[in-house]
Design an enzyme around this catalytic site. Structure first.
Site, PDB file in Angstrom:
ATOM      1  N   LYS A 183       7.535  11.736  -5.289  1.00 34.51           N
ATOM      2  CA  LYS A 183       7.583  12.097  -3.868  1.00 34.51           C
ATOM      3  C   LYS A 183       8.436  11.092  -3.106  1.00 34.51           C
ATOM      4  CE  LYS A 183       5.201  11.206  -0.188  1.00 34.51           C
ATOM      5  NZ  LYS A 183       6.282  11.201   0.810  1.00 34.51           N
ATOM      6  N   GLY A 189       5.579   0.584  -1.324  1.00 29.60           N
ATOM      7  CA  GLY A 189       5.453   0.791   0.114  1.00 29.60           C
ATOM      8  C   GLY A 189       4.552  -0.259   0.727  1.00 29.60           C
ATOM      9  N   SER A 190       3.825   0.122   1.770  1.00 34.15           N
ATOM     10  CA  SER A 190       3.001  -0.849   2.501  1.00 34.15           C
ATOM     11  C   SER A 190       1.712  -1.163   1.742  1.00 34.15           C
ATOM     12  CB  SER A 190       2.653  -0.281   3.879  1.00 34.15           C
ATOM     13  OG  SER A 190       1.837   0.864   3.740  1.00 34.15           O
ATOM     14  N   GLU A 199      -1.165  -1.293   3.038  1.00 34.65           N
ATOM     15  CA  GLU A 199      -2.198  -0.387   3.544  1.00 34.65           C
ATOM     16  C   GLU A 199      -2.268   0.882   2.678  1.00 34.65           C
ATOM     17  OE1 GLU A 199      -0.974   1.069   7.324  1.00 34.65           O
ATOM     18  OE2 GLU A 199      -2.718   2.373   7.555  1.00 34.65           O
ATOM     19  N   GLY A 206      -0.803   1.197  -0.265  1.00 34.82           N
ATOM     20  CA  GLY A 206      -1.017   0.765  -1.650  1.00 34.82           C
ATOM     21  C   GLY A 206      -2.500   0.738  -2.001  1.00 34.82           C
ATOM     22  N   GLU A 247       4.092  -1.949  -5.804  1.00 29.06           N
ATOM     23  CA  GLU A 247       5.046  -2.945  -5.311  1.00 29.06           C
ATOM     24  C   GLU A 247       4.960  -2.900  -3.797  1.00 29.06           C
ATOM     25  OE1 GLU A 247       7.672  -4.525  -3.520  1.00 29.06           O
ATOM     26  OE2 GLU A 247       9.132  -3.096  -4.326  1.00 29.06           O
ATOM     27  N   CYS A 288      11.642  -5.513   0.874  1.00 25.56           N
ATOM     28  CA  CYS A 288      10.429  -6.235   0.484  1.00 25.56           C
ATOM     29  C   CYS A 288      10.782  -7.646   0.011  1.00 25.56           C
ATOM     30  CB  CYS A 288       9.714  -5.467  -0.621  1.00 25.56           C
ATOM     31  SG  CYS A 288      10.804  -5.004  -1.962  1.00 25.56           S
ATOM     32  N   GLU A 330       4.752  -9.071   7.609  1.00 30.39           N
ATOM     33  CA  GLU A 330       6.016  -8.447   7.218  1.00 30.39           C
ATOM     34  C   GLU A 330       6.544  -7.627   8.393  1.00 30.39           C
ATOM     35  OE1 GLU A 330       6.063  -5.310   4.141  1.00 30.39           O
ATOM     36  OE2 GLU A 330       7.596  -6.505   3.158  1.00 30.39           O
TER      37      GLU A 330
HETATM   38  P1  NAI Z   1       4.170   3.618   3.868  1.00 29.07           P
HETATM   39  O1  NAI Z   1       3.485   2.759   2.877  1.00 29.07           O
HETATM   40  O2  NAI Z   1       3.344   4.383   4.848  1.00 29.07           O
HETATM   41  O3  NAI Z   1       5.087   4.705   3.089  1.00 29.07           O
HETATM   42  C1  NAI Z   1       5.528   4.590   1.779  1.00 29.07           C
HETATM   43  C2  NAI Z   1       5.329   5.911   1.025  1.00 29.07           C
HETATM   44  O4  NAI Z   1       3.945   6.202   0.940  1.00 29.07           O
HETATM   45  C3  NAI Z   1       5.978   7.132   1.680  1.00 29.07           C
HETATM   46  O5  NAI Z   1       6.533   7.970   0.684  1.00 29.07           O
HETATM   47  C4  NAI Z   1       4.790   7.821   2.333  1.00 29.07           C
HETATM   48  O6  NAI Z   1       4.980   9.212   2.502  1.00 29.07           O
HETATM   49  C5  NAI Z   1       3.698   7.550   1.314  1.00 29.07           C
HETATM   50  N1  NAI Z   1       2.322   7.682   1.812  1.00 29.07           N
HETATM   51  C6  NAI Z   1       1.861   7.446   3.073  1.00 29.07           C
HETATM   52  N2  NAI Z   1       0.542   7.716   3.145  1.00 29.07           N
HETATM   53  C7  NAI Z   1       0.149   8.122   1.912  1.00 29.07           C
HETATM   54  C8  NAI Z   1      -1.108   8.540   1.360  1.00 29.07           C
HETATM   55  N3  NAI Z   1      -2.221   8.605   2.089  1.00 29.07           N
HETATM   56  N4  NAI Z   1      -1.148   8.879   0.051  1.00 29.07           N
HETATM   57  C9  NAI Z   1      -0.045   8.827  -0.707  1.00 29.07           C
HETATM   58  N5  NAI Z   1       1.163   8.450  -0.230  1.00 29.07           N
HETATM   59  C10 NAI Z   1       1.262   8.103   1.059  1.00 29.07           C
HETATM   60  O7  NAI Z   1       5.203   2.698   4.639  1.00 29.07           O
HETATM   61  P2  NAI Z   1       5.848   2.877   6.122  1.00 29.07           P
HETATM   62  O8  NAI Z   1       4.804   3.317   7.098  1.00 29.07           O
HETATM   63  O9  NAI Z   1       7.050   3.712   5.995  1.00 29.07           O
HETATM   64  O10 NAI Z   1       6.281   1.387   6.481  1.00 29.07           O
HETATM   65  C11 NAI Z   1       5.347   0.482   7.074  1.00 29.07           C
HETATM   66  C12 NAI Z   1       5.587  -0.924   6.593  1.00 29.07           C
HETATM   67  O11 NAI Z   1       5.349  -0.997   5.196  1.00 29.07           O
HETATM   68  C13 NAI Z   1       7.001  -1.429   6.759  1.00 29.07           C
HETATM   69  O12 NAI Z   1       7.248  -1.904   8.052  1.00 29.07           O
HETATM   70  C14 NAI Z   1       7.041  -2.524   5.721  1.00 29.07           C
HETATM   71  O13 NAI Z   1       6.447  -3.681   6.233  1.00 29.07           O
HETATM   72  C15 NAI Z   1       6.194  -1.970   4.586  1.00 29.07           C
HETATM   73  N6  NAI Z   1       7.037  -1.353   3.558  1.00 29.07           N
HETATM   74  C16 NAI Z   1       7.233  -2.020   2.376  1.00 29.07           C
HETATM   75  C17 NAI Z   1       8.098  -1.496   1.436  1.00 29.07           C
HETATM   76  C18 NAI Z   1       8.345  -2.180   0.138  1.00 29.07           C
HETATM   77  O14 NAI Z   1       9.421  -2.098  -0.391  1.00 29.07           O
HETATM   78  N7  NAI Z   1       7.366  -2.800  -0.458  1.00 29.07           N
HETATM   79  C19 NAI Z   1       8.866  -0.274   1.663  1.00 29.07           C
HETATM   80  C20 NAI Z   1       8.523   0.392   2.888  1.00 29.07           C
HETATM   81  C21 NAI Z   1       7.659  -0.158   3.795  1.00 29.07           C
END
Ligand code: NAI
Ligand code: MG
Length: 498
Positions: A181, A233-234, A236, A238, A255, A292, A391
């Site tokens: 996804k 991703g985040s 939260e 994760g 990650e 990240c 972050e």
């Molecule tokens: P996010 O963690 O919400 O999104 C990442 C992925 O998770 C997206 O594909 C999203 O659709 C999916 N997702 C969201 N809720 C989900 C659920 N309940 N079940 C399964 N999948 C779900 O990150 P967001 O809101 O875009 O960014 C927020 C913060 O997270 C950023 O400001 C940054 O600090 C951090 N982040 C870290 C990343 C990394 O590379 N480790 C990448 C992106 C964001």
């Protein structure tokens, strides 16, 4: 360079889920993909949910026995052909990512080069992922590694090409099939990757289901036929993905971001400072800070502080903030209004908890009215401030002055994250001792972002679980199985002796 209009014309008007090597017609709701800088509409994308996830998992499940039975050579050949296709299509795909997420072209070009390198690396690694074996009494032990089956993978928006490659390449190299996804802010280049995959892989080996996290994402993590979960991703989300894995007792790799220290030691000569300033600028501003791995906490030694800061501020002010379709190194815009507002809030917090050295304002760029552009921003602050602890994911660097080594190391480790760290010194002992004591999955001495394919990439502490990018990753996508062969049936030791 590829023309913007050529890339826009090459897009489909709408994208359904990519399942069984074909795009499904869209039956339900859609969401728009927009140009991050201008706000222009690029395409409509299916807002998939449980029905599409079901169909994709069924397709991946059906494809698994055939894919798993292929030789590593056959799987490697597909991955190498995908690398060729990505390289061939890079001029178009990099422009597409630039339009969709607002990062400068020179960066999105690097993304696709790294993606192609990942496909090739795991093509090669597939051939050398042996188990082990040894003789045992009257027989032989063979330890094999076997793929899990259907892998559910969820990626973020910051470097979509790299994220897709990090997930797809090791999973399919090891003989798994995939339902991926992409992020709702950056789905286009991954869906376009589907068009390349269709001509190379058997149907069902790689499926791509776009949609929102709490809909398609949640359905994927809860699906009973998914045997392994991987998420970037985040923290939260994760945790939510991790709990979904715990409920179903399937392995989860994560990650999850960082707040990486970049440490400058006092032995640096004045003539060496410019190169380090350049490195520090790159570490904090690459990806507009939306990485990240970003080196967002600069630990600057008291002995060189003033000279270094002066040159650092000058370096930041030289960065051009401009239309991301510009070919030269520059800062484009952030991916979305949500990220823009988040960065704006942190800059306000920084102004209260630190002292602004440069930047600090939103920037206007002609013809890019929808874009959230910021001046490269540097605060002088302390490690306990919120801008040093949290972050931000934007072009904001926190500088922390140090003089005592023990305090510096305690503060460098004094965050919840542990993804990466950089340090600059000519003192081998200081470099080694510090590298050993830093709580980080990657420590880069005298060169930030020094990630060659094959270096383990993963986080300590809350930065994640598991290691990508390396041979070890194949173990994350397989489970071991011991098979023993005896040359004759032995009487069991407890057989009653009459
Ligand atoms: P996010 O963690 O919400 O999104 C990442 C992925 O998770 C997206 O594909 C999203 O659709 C999916 N997702 C969201 N809720 C989900 C659920 N309940 N079940 C399964 N999948 C779900 O990150 P967001 O809101 O875009 O960014 C927020 C913060 O997270 C950023 O400001 C940054 O600090 C951090 N982040 C870290 C990343 C990394 O590379 N480790 C990448 C992106 C964001
Ligand atoms: Mg977009």
């Amino acid at each position: 360079m590829t023309d913007v209009s050529i890339v826009e014309r090459s897009l489909s008007a709408s994208y359904g889920a990519f399942i069984d090597n074909a795009f499904r017609p869209i039956s339900g709701a859609t969401f728009p993909a927009r140009n991050a800088a201008t706000g222009a509409h690029l395409a409509d994308i299916a807002r998939c949910g449980a029905a599409e996830i079901d169909a994709a998992v069924a397709s991946a499940k059906a494809a698994f026995p055939g894919w798993r039975a292929k030789t590593p050579e056959d799987r490697a050949a597909c991955l190498n052909r995908l690398a060729d296709a990505v390289e061939r299509e890079t001029p178009r795909l990099m422009m597409l990512d630039t339009l969709d997420i607002g990062r400068g072209l020179w960066e999105t070009g690097i993304d696709h080069a790294i993606a192609a390198q990942q496909y090739r690396y795991f093509a090669a690694a597939a051939l050398t992922h042996e188990g082990w074996n040894r003789p045992i009494a009257d027989g032989f032990l063979i330890a094999r590694r076997e793929p899990y089956g259907v892998c559910g993978q969820i990626i973020p928006w910051n470097v979509p090409a790299i994220m897709a490659a990090f997930k797809i390449a090791p999973a399919v190299a090891a003989g798994n099939t995939v339902v991926l996804k992409p992020d709702e802010n950056a789905s286009l280049s991954t869906l376009e990757l589907g068009k390349l995959i269709a001509g190379i892989f058997p149907p069902g080996v790689i499926n791509i289901v776009p949609g929102f996290g709490d809909e398609a994402g949640a359905a994927l993590t809860a699906h009973p036929d998914v045997a392994k979960l991987a998420f970037t991703g985040s923290g939260e989300i994760g945790r939510i993905v991790s709990l979904a894995g715990a409920n179903r007792l399937v392995p989860v790799s994560l990650e999850l971001g960082g707040k990486s220290p970049n440490i400058v030691f006092p032995d640096i000569a004045p003539a060496e400072i410019d190169a380090i300033v350049d490195n520090v600028t790159f570490a904090s501003m690459y990806c507009n800070g939306q990485s990240c791995l970003a080196g967002t906490r600069l630990f600057l030694h008291d002995a060189i502080y003033d000279d270094f800061m002066e040159r650092l501020v000058a370096s930041m002010r030289r960065i051009r903030v401009a239309d991301p379709t510009n070919p030269f190194p520059l800062l484009g815009c952030l991916v979305s209004e949500k990220q823009g507002r988040r960065v704006q809030d942190y800059i306000a917090i920084g102004a209260a908890q630190g002292s602004l050295a440069t930047g600090g304002a939103r920037a206007e760029v002609a013809d890019c009215g929808a874009g959230w552009f910021f001046e490269p921003t540097v605060f002088e602050t302390t490690n306990d401030s919120r801008i040093a602890q949290e972050e931000i994911f934007g072009p904001v660097l926190s500088v922390i002055r140090w003089s005592d080594t023990e305090t510096m190391i305690r503060e460098a480790n004094g965050v919840r994250y542990g993804l990466a760290a950089g340090l600059y010194t000519n003192d081998l002992k200081a470099a080694w001792d510090t590298a050993e004591r830093l709580e980080a999955g990657n420590v880069w001495i005298n060169n930030y972002f020094n990630l060659a394919a094959g270096s383990p990439f993963g986080g300590f502490k809350e930065s994640g679980i598991g290691s990508e990018f390396c041979h070890e990753t194949l173990n994350m996508y397989t489970h071991p199985k011991a098979v023993t062969i005896q040359t004759r049936v032995k009487p069991a030791w407890f057989a009653p002796k009459i």
